[in-house]
Design a protein around this motif. Structure first.
Motif, mmCIF file in Angstrom:
data_model
loop_
_atom_site.group_PDB
_atom_site.id
_atom_site.type_symbol
_atom_site.label_atom_id
_atom_site.label_comp_id
_atom_site.label_asym_id
_atom_site.label_seq_id
_atom_site.Cartn_x
_atom_site.Cartn_y
_atom_site.Cartn_z
ATOM 1 N N ALA A 3 20.197 42.134 -38.479
ATOM 2 C CA ALA A 3 20.404 43.187 -39.478
ATOM 3 C C ALA A 3 19.134 43.430 -40.284
ATOM 4 C CB ALA A 3 21.559 42.802 -40.406
ATOM 5 N N ALA A 4 18.395 42.348 -40.540
ATOM 6 C CA ALA A 4 17.147 42.472 -41.293
ATOM 7 C C ALA A 4 16.163 43.375 -40.571
ATOM 8 C CB ALA A 4 16.528 41.087 -41.517
ATOM 9 N N VAL A 5 16.082 43.237 -39.252
ATOM 10 C CA VAL A 5 15.189 44.083 -38.458
ATOM 11 C C VAL A 5 15.615 45.542 -38.571
ATOM 12 C CG1 VAL A 5 14.398 44.616 -36.128
ATOM 13 C CG2 VAL A 5 14.577 42.232 -36.872
ATOM 14 N N ARG A 6 16.911 45.773 -38.560
ATOM 15 C CA ARG A 6 17.416 47.150 -38.656
ATOM 16 C C ARG A 6 17.062 47.753 -40.017
ATOM 17 N NH1 ARG A 6 22.173 46.030 -37.719
ATOM 18 N NH2 ARG A 6 23.144 46.156 -39.780
ATOM 19 N N TYR A 7 17.270 47.006 -41.105
ATOM 20 C CA TYR A 7 16.918 47.488 -42.445
ATOM 21 C C TYR A 7 15.409 47.720 -42.572
ATOM 22 C CZ TYR A 7 21.641 46.139 -43.910
ATOM 23 O OH TYR A 7 22.999 46.015 -44.039
ATOM 24 N N ASP A 47 13.313 48.512 -40.124
ATOM 25 C CA ASP A 47 12.954 49.721 -39.374
ATOM 26 C C ASP A 47 13.302 50.978 -40.167
ATOM 27 O OD1 ASP A 47 12.001 48.184 -37.321
ATOM 28 O OD2 ASP A 47 13.820 48.342 -36.089
ATOM 29 N N GLN A 48 14.428 50.946 -40.857
ATOM 30 C CA GLN A 48 14.811 52.101 -41.677
ATOM 31 C C GLN A 48 13.803 52.323 -42.804
ATOM 32 O OE1 GLN A 48 18.769 51.146 -42.997
ATOM 33 N NE2 GLN A 48 19.721 51.541 -40.992
ATOM 34 N N ARG A 49 13.379 51.249 -43.402
ATOM 35 C CA ARG A 49 12.409 51.350 -44.495
ATOM 36 C C ARG A 49 11.076 51.891 -44.002
ATOM 37 N NH1 ARG A 49 11.552 46.039 -48.010
ATOM 38 N NH2 ARG A 49 13.821 46.158 -47.842
ATOM 39 N N GLN A 50 10.647 51.440 -42.833
ATOM 40 C CA GLN A 50 9.390 51.916 -42.266
ATOM 41 C C GLN A 50 9.454 53.412 -41.968
ATOM 42 O OE1 GLN A 50 7.600 49.194 -43.233
ATOM 43 N NE2 GLN A 50 6.363 49.523 -41.403
ATOM 44 N N ALA A 51 10.606 53.870 -41.486
ATOM 45 C CA ALA A 51 10.778 55.300 -41.198
ATOM 46 C C ALA A 51 10.695 56.115 -42.488
ATOM 47 C CB ALA A 51 12.120 55.528 -40.502
ATOM 48 N N GLU A 52 11.254 55.587 -43.571
ATOM 49 C CA GLU A 52 11.190 56.286 -44.863
ATOM 50 C C GLU A 52 9.748 56.385 -45.354
ATOM 51 O OE1 GLU A 52 13.722 54.081 -47.420
ATOM 52 O OE2 GLU A 52 15.589 54.688 -46.404
ATOM 53 N N VAL A 53 8.967 55.318 -45.167
ATOM 54 C CA VAL A 53 7.561 55.332 -45.585
ATOM 55 C C VAL A 53 6.783 56.388 -44.802
ATOM 56 C CG1 VAL A 53 5.417 53.988 -45.616
ATOM 57 C CG2 VAL A 53 7.564 52.932 -46.343
ATOM 58 N N GLN A 54 7.045 56.477 -43.493
ATOM 59 C CA GLN A 54 6.362 57.475 -42.664
ATOM 60 C C GLN A 54 6.724 58.892 -43.095
ATOM 61 O OE1 GLN A 54 7.274 56.556 -38.593
ATOM 62 N NE2 GLN A 54 6.059 54.673 -38.572
ATOM 63 N N GLY A 106 18.463 43.663 -48.528
ATOM 64 C CA GLY A 106 17.225 42.961 -48.873
ATOM 65 C C GLY A 106 16.731 42.033 -47.788
ATOM 66 N N SER A 107 17.558 41.782 -46.783
ATOM 67 C CA SER A 107 17.116 40.907 -45.694
ATOM 68 C C SER A 107 15.908 41.481 -44.976
ATOM 69 C CB SER A 107 18.258 40.670 -44.697
ATOM 70 O OG SER A 107 18.690 41.905 -44.134
ATOM 71 N N GLY A 108 15.737 42.809 -45.071
ATOM 72 C CA GLY A 108 14.553 43.420 -44.467
ATOM 73 C C GLY A 108 13.270 42.954 -45.103
ATOM 74 N N ASN A 109 13.352 42.391 -46.300
ATOM 75 C CA ASN A 109 12.158 41.872 -46.961
ATOM 76 C C ASN A 109 11.563 40.682 -46.220
ATOM 77 O OD1 ASN A 109 12.146 43.705 -49.185
ATOM 78 N ND2 ASN A 109 13.808 42.547 -50.135
ATOM 79 N N LEU A 110 12.373 40.013 -45.410
ATOM 80 C CA LEU A 110 11.836 38.910 -44.598
ATOM 81 C C LEU A 110 10.782 39.437 -43.621
ATOM 82 C CD1 LEU A 110 15.126 36.950 -43.802
ATOM 83 C CD2 LEU A 110 13.243 36.167 -45.266
#
Length: 397
Positions: A73-77, A79-86, A146-150
């Protein structure tokens, strides 16, 4: 001074204060300069990150075995954050894109000649990928979305290892960097603040740095409590190894989490240090006097106090002395490990700080008085003497 006297800073102020405390922003920078400086830091970090990702495309994504649902799930979150930055990058105005494009060109030229050692960096990435999933997952900052922060933490550590090959990565850096990420909540700001911090403390992650810390703590304990020192000491000083973990991570696990953050910033402000500017000026005046003297023992007189005894060592000593009776009953390394494990999350910060400060002052006063009683020359006034001035700084009210 404010940080030390007030026992740290409040949570709302902490993020901004740390950006100055750890050197990301110069204290002399103005409110107009900082946004421009931040733009430059953002672009430079992105160029650095892109460089290692292009060189090691297989390492861009963490390899998962699928058994850790939270990490998936962290990887999914992430990836979503990276797409928002782009998307935010694409929405920038033409003026901003031109300015950032120029900064990017500068950064590419700056890092053009940087090369990576493939084997060393792959090994660093392998260890990072083992350590990051185990980093502070009990904290709310790393839970749910917040697991995406890992994964953010992973990218910061790999970028640091890639561009600091003399340090690379060592176990413990993940916990240390995690502290910056939680407080600053910014990948870029965390990287630069962590990098500034490591400029001063990277040696502690090497074997020689580990041994040096242990030697210093043992020497200080010998000054403060010879009996406890004699009980703990061995020829290899292995009984003091647990102290190095305390010092390396800033007592992260021994205090409640919010208190550990407070202690980290208190130790980082370097207020109570024997190498402070005021003491250094007094010491410089003493050297000038000694240089003009014809006596042969001038150098030995300057060694009355050990300026390598930093305040964190006194924190460590305060903990040891507080649990003196328990330590005296420990007969082997197993019992010492059990003792250290029993302390996790149980220590009171305010009480420990008070005791450490008391030990610090008493050590300084004792050294000063011993020196004055044995070495002050009749023709020299106390005001001219370095250790008299040092003593006057640490007189308890």
């Amino acid at each position: 001074m404010h940080i030390f006297k007030n026992g740290g800073v409040s949570s709302p102020e902490r993020g901004l204060v740390w950006r100055f405390l750890f050197g990301m922003y110069p204290c002399s920078s103005t409110v107009l300069e900082r946004p421009l400086l931040h733009e430059q830091l953002v672009v430079r970090y992105r160029v650095m990150k892109t460089k290692w990702q292009q060189s090691f495309p297989a390492a861009v994504r963490m390899h998962l075995n699928g058994t850790d649902a939270e990490l998936v799930a962290a990887v999914r979150y992430f990836d979503q954050r990276q797409a928002e930055v782009q998307q935010q990058t694409q929405d920038q105005s033409e003026v901003v894109r031109d300015r950032l494009g120029f900064l990017k060109l500068q950064a590419q030229i700056l890092f053009e000649r940087v090369t990576f050692d493939p084997e060393e960096l792959r090994e660093a990435i392998r260890i990072i990928d083992k350590d990051v999933p185990r980093t502070n997952r009990h904290l709310s900052y790393y839970q749910d979305e917040g697991s995406g922060n890992l994964l953010v933490l992973r990218d910061i550590l790999i970028t640091y290892a890639a561009f600091h090959p003399e340090v690379s990565y060592a176990q413990g850096m993940n916990d240390l960097c995690s502290r910056f990420l939680e407080v600053l909540d910014s990948e870029v700001d965390t990287f630069w603040s962590f990098s500034c911090y490591m400029e001063k403390f990277s040696k502690d992650f090497r074997a020689d740095g580990l041994h040096r810390k242990i030697e210093l703590e043992a020497s200080l304990l010998k000054e403060l409590d010879p009996q406890l020192y004699a009980h703990l000491v061995t020829d290899s000083l292995e009984s003091f190894t647990f102290c190095h973990r305390w010092l390396l991570l800033g007592f992260q696990r021994e205090f409640e989490h919010s208190d550990a953050l407070r202690l980290f910033e208190i130790l980082s402000c370097d207020h109570l240090e024997l190498i402070s500017q005021q003491v250094d000026r007094a010491r410089y005046q003493e050297r000038l006097i000694e240089k003009s003297s014809s006596e042969d023992d001038s150098e030995s007189q300057l060694q009355a106090i050990n300026t390598d005894f930093t305040f964190e060592l006194f924190i460590c000593a305060a903990i040891l002395l507080e649990h003196r009776e328990t330590l005296l009953r420990c007969q082997d390394d197993v019992q010492l490990i059990q003792f250290t494990c029993s302390l996790q999350g149980t220590l009171d910060l305010n009480s420990t700080l008070k005791k450490a400060e008391q030990h610090f002052y008493n050590y300084c006063k004792g050294c000063a008085w011993d020196y004055m009683n044995r070495h002050c020359r009749p023709h020299r006034s106390k005001e001219e003497d370095f250790l008299y001035q040092l003593r006057s700084l640490f007189v308890l009210k």
